[in-house]
Scaffold this active site. Structure first.
Site, mmCIF file in Angstrom:
data_model
loop_
_atom_site.group_PDB
_atom_site.id
_atom_site.type_symbol
_atom_site.label_atom_id
_atom_site.label_comp_id
_atom_site.label_asym_id
_atom_site.label_seq_id
_atom_site.Cartn_x
_atom_site.Cartn_y
_atom_site.Cartn_z
ATOM 1 N N ASP A 136 3.651 6.014 -3.147
ATOM 2 C CA ASP A 136 4.292 7.194 -2.680
ATOM 3 C C ASP A 136 4.842 7.963 -3.729
ATOM 4 O OD1 ASP A 136 3.088 6.240 -0.176
ATOM 5 O OD2 ASP A 136 4.724 6.303 0.792
ATOM 6 N N HIS A 173 0.731 -1.288 -0.037
ATOM 7 C CA HIS A 173 0.111 -0.039 0.017
ATOM 8 C C HIS A 173 0.905 1.153 -0.013
ATOM 9 C CE1 HIS A 173 1.179 -0.746 4.018
ATOM 10 N NE2 HIS A 173 0.882 0.506 4.512
ATOM 11 N N CYS A 174 2.294 1.320 0.055
ATOM 12 C CA CYS A 174 2.877 2.454 0.198
ATOM 13 C C CYS A 174 4.027 2.553 -1.080
ATOM 14 C CB CYS A 174 3.697 2.302 1.558
ATOM 15 S SG CYS A 174 2.548 2.991 2.990
ATOM 16 N N ILE A 175 4.840 1.709 -0.995
ATOM 17 C CA ILE A 175 6.133 1.628 -2.150
ATOM 18 C C ILE A 175 5.577 2.025 -3.333
ATOM 19 C CG2 ILE A 175 8.313 0.572 -2.786
ATOM 20 C CD1 ILE A 175 8.422 -0.735 -0.158
#
Length: 437
Positions: free
Chosen positions: A278, A273-275
């Site tokens: 972002d 859900h991030c890398i």
């Protein structure tokens, strides 16, 4: 207002609401309730609300017995009714911040949550955004919505801050409880009060920064750092394959240096859900300042093409057996975005499946953590077990997730050929029918 809020925190009279009961929100709600604060969890998904109220856990990092006990003791309840905001003192926003179809930030969940909160926001309330987002969201988007919708003034009537979630599903050491927290707020008083709440809840350091924007930038830096370094080893892996050099041995050698090097590993892409998200958030925001994040965008390009590269490698392997990708039976081991978890958000394995199906391959997958996936509105189900018959009838087995509960010796013994993108078979003695990334 500050002294009143600090008094409520000390006496555990602070009532808390957590908006969004997913991978971030539910563990946070549980920890706040365990600390002694009466907590209400909000989610638009009725099944999540029902499960929480029944004490049924659906997030790996939450202990079900803790959840049951908190629900039984009425320390934690769940609802889909936003009017609960009028009865709380602290609101944590933990909603998704995905990308839209144009790979641009979609903060609609944050905006809609803020509009709903504003309707019921009362004086002497704390609002904290935990969702990962681009720098400026808290003050440029959240603050105006809350002020206009409530007729209250930020800093005078209510406190507003940003404290980025730091959740690593499946991490056996660092959980919500013991992971250091960063807090940035609108005003020093707000920062002190918000930090005091987290210090009361967590067993970790709380680091205060000068503004929400610093906290927002800090969060994207954490994941862009990883994205860029993963891209470096992915690019080197592609070069090493051409040079007939083992990238895994190279990394093992490099990490013997006790300073100046941190090991990152190649793979079929980046997930979670991030890398994968972002960098897009920051590069999109940077364009507002006529600035192009050249290095960051290059890393995104490298990581994004890794699934396609992996399929090219599969094609080369099958060619050795005079087999095309079309009509070849290919079994993927693992669709979760990392080992030993059930989360398959943005998993590169999904892109590998898509790419293989474009070439006409017959694709199945086995994942002991993921029973089924939805890919382009089509449901794919995991095969039930890794049998001898299943493995032997595959033209190629591909390891796309390194789950620790798979018997890789059994896989090696019964497969025609294996393409290992995660070095999961490093401890298998006989690797004659194995090709690694």
């Amino acid at each position: 207002m500050k002294e009143l809020m600090l008094k409520k925190i000390k006496s555990l009279d602070l009532k808390i609401a957590v908006i969004g009961l997913g991978y971030v929100g539910l563990p946070l709600a549980v920890e706040k309730a365990k600390a002694g604060f009466r907590t209400i969890g909000f989610d638009i998904l009725q099944d999540r609300v029902d499960m929480v109220n029944q004490g049924i856990n659906y997030i790996g990092d939450v202990v079900e017995e803790d959840l049951k006990q908190l629900v039984e003791n009425k320390m934690l309840t769940a609802t889909n009714d936003f009017t609960c905001i009028k009865d709380v003192d602290f609101v944590a926003i933990c909603v998704p911040t995905p990308l839209n179809s144009h790979q641009e930030p979609d903060i609609s969940y944050v905006v809609n949550s803020a509009k709903s909160i504003a309707k019921y926001l009362r004086p002497e309330t704390i609002v904290v955004l935990e969702s990962t987002t681009y720098p400026g969201t808290t003050e440029e988007v959240l603050k105006p919505i809350l002020e206009e919708g409530s007729d209250l003034i930020c800093g005078t009537d209510f406190y507003l801050g940003f404290s980025p979630e730091r959740v690593d599903p499946g991490n056996l050491i660092y959980k919500t409880k013991n992971t250091p927290k960063v807090v940035g707020a609108v005003g020093e008083d707000a920062a002190e009060v918000i930090a005091t709440v987290y210090k009361t809840v967590l067993e970790s350091d709380v680091h205060i920064v000068s503004s929400p924007a610093v906290g927002e930038m800090e969060k994207v830096l954490e994941n862009i750092y990883r994205n860029v370094n993963i891209a470096v080893v992915n690019e080197l892996a592609m070069l090493c394959e051409k040079m007939n050099i083992d990238i895994w041995e190279v990394i093992d050698a490099a990490k013997t240096k006790p300073y100046g090097f941190q090991a990152f590993y190649p793979g079929p892409g980046v997930g979670g859900h991030c890398i994968p998200l972002d960098p897009y958030y920051l590069s999109w925001k940077a364009k507002e300042y006529n600035f192009h994040t050249t290095l960051i965008e290059a890393s995104m390009t490298i990581n994004h093409k890794m699934p396609e590269y992996c399929v090219e490698r599969m094609s080369k392997i099958l060619n050795k057996f005079k087999k095309p990708l079309a009509d070849s039976k290919i079994l993927l081991l693992g669709v979760a975005y990392k080992g030993d978890i059930s989360d398959y958000r943005e998993s590169p394995a999904l892109k590998v499946i898509e790419e293989l199906e474009k070439h006409g391959s017959i694709v199945n997958y086995f994942d002991p953590y993921v029973e089924s996936i939805n890919l382009n509105s089509v449901e794919h189900k995991s095969v039930q077990e890794l049998s001898v018959e299943l493995l032997q009838c595959q033209d190629l087995v591909v390891i796309t997730t390194a789950h620790s509960n798979i018997d890789y010796n059994f896989v090696q013994e019964n497969s025609k050929f294996i393409f290992d993108t995660k070095n999961a078979m490093k401890h298998v003695l006989n690797r004659k029918n194995v090709e690694r990334m």
